[in-house]
Scaffold this active site. Structure first.
Site, PDB file in Angstrom:
ATOM      1  NE  ARG A  42      -2.613  -9.628 -11.433  1.00 17.01           N
ATOM      2  CZ  ARG A  42      -2.172 -10.125 -10.284  1.00 17.01           C
ATOM      3  NH1 ARG A  42      -1.301 -11.105 -10.287  1.00 17.01           N
ATOM      4  NH2 ARG A  42      -2.590  -9.627  -9.139  1.00 17.01           N
ATOM      5  CG  ASP A  66      -0.414   2.716  -6.251  1.00 19.38           C
ATOM      6  OD1 ASP A  66      -0.250   3.174  -5.096  1.00 19.38           O
ATOM      7  OD2 ASP A  66      -0.750   1.538  -6.471  1.00 19.38           O
ATOM      8  CE  LYS A  74       0.592   0.437  -2.535  1.00 20.98           C
ATOM      9  NZ  LYS A  74       0.430   0.420  -4.005  1.00 20.98           N
ATOM     10  CE  LYS A 126      -3.206   0.762  -8.981  1.00 20.83           C
ATOM     11  NZ  LYS A 126      -1.823   0.403  -8.657  1.00 20.83           N
ATOM     12  CG  ASP A 147      11.359  10.185   2.505  1.00 21.96           C
ATOM     13  OD1 ASP A 147      12.021  10.628   3.474  1.00 21.96           O
ATOM     14  OD2 ASP A 147      11.874   9.760   1.466  1.00 21.96           O
ATOM     15  CB  THR A 180      -3.072  -7.270   0.498  1.00 24.41           C
ATOM     16  OG1 THR A 180      -2.427  -6.709  -0.631  1.00 24.41           O
ATOM     17  CG2 THR A 180      -4.428  -6.643   0.654  1.00 24.41           C
TER      18      THR A 180
END
Ligand code: C5P
Length: 222
Positions: A201, A57, A59, A30, A62, A112
């Site tokens: 991570r 990714d 997002k 990603k 528009d 989130t």
């Protein structure tokens, strides 16, 4: 079988090295806006040359024409999964679907980072973020999107209501929570029916990224 996606939230040099280290596993990689810009888009070709699936990714949110043109270009570059905001509205979503060919369009519902105060800000009338996210997942489904991003805690309800492909971040094999509000072990996400686990991570900050990948691939059954 669920897929494992490695989030390359890294500087360019480290991202290339991580792809080299892990590209013999059946992973999805990603790429977010920072790495895309820093590498001038070259990271996309790098992942594809390694024969791996590519998740861009960005997002998008528009006007329909702008998003549709971005989807077309993503198809040209061999992107396999692409994100856009369901809050962009039904026309934006439907226009994107018309341009997507084999690419899988994944809708973001509520980030989130938002809580209930966001619902008041938008004057939605929804009482909980979960209900609003579920409503947006239904919009995604009705508009022809392939999937949505959601937490492991929401997968079951979203699958029951929409049957959409579920992309699930916030997966931890370590006890660390970091900046994620809710985190779940991979076993739980798989049990709930997740279709793709996204991990950053816990893989790239580990002393043994290959060991972590192997452990999670075992959980997903790869
Ligand atoms: O490092 P970590 O495993 O927390 O990375 C999670 C990845 O999933 C990041 O690339 C982040 O942008 C993405 N993501 C997320 N939460 C969402 C949507 C995407 O963490 N709601």
């Amino acid at each position: 079988m669920p897929k494992l996606c490695v989030a390359l939230d890294l500087d360019e040099d480290r991202a290339y090295r991580l792809v080299d280290l892990l590209s013999d596993y059946p992973l999805v990689f990603k790429v977010g806006p920072k790495l895309f810009i820093q590498s001038r888009g070259k990271i996309l070709g790098y992942v594809k040359e390694k024969g791996r699936e590519l998740f861009l990714d960005m997002k998008f949110h528009d006007i329909p024409n702008t998003v549709s043109l971005a989807v077309e270009e993503s198809v040209t570059l061999g992107v396999d999964y692409l994100t856009l905001h369901t809050l962009g509205g039904e026309e934006m979503l439907r226009t994107a679907v018309e341009a997507k060919r084999d690419l899988k369009l994944i809708g973001v519902t509520v980030l989130t980072s938002h809580d209930e105060s966001y619902l008041s800000f938008l004057k939605t009338g929804f009482k909980s973020v979960e209900e609003f996210a579920l409503y947006l997942a239904e919009i995604a489904h009705a508009s022809g999107l392939d999937g949505v991003v959601c937490s492991a805690g929401e997968v079951r309800r979203i699958k029951e209501r929409t049957g959409l492909f579920t992309v699930v971040p916030g997966i931890r094999v370590s006890g660390r929570r970091g900046d994620q509000r809710r985190v779940y072990p991979p076993e739980f996400a798989v049990k709930e029916g997740a279709d793709m686990l996204v991990m950053g991570r816990d893989i790239y900050e580990s002393d043994d990224p290959r060991g972590v990948v192997e452990r999670v691939l075992e959980v997903v059954g790869a």
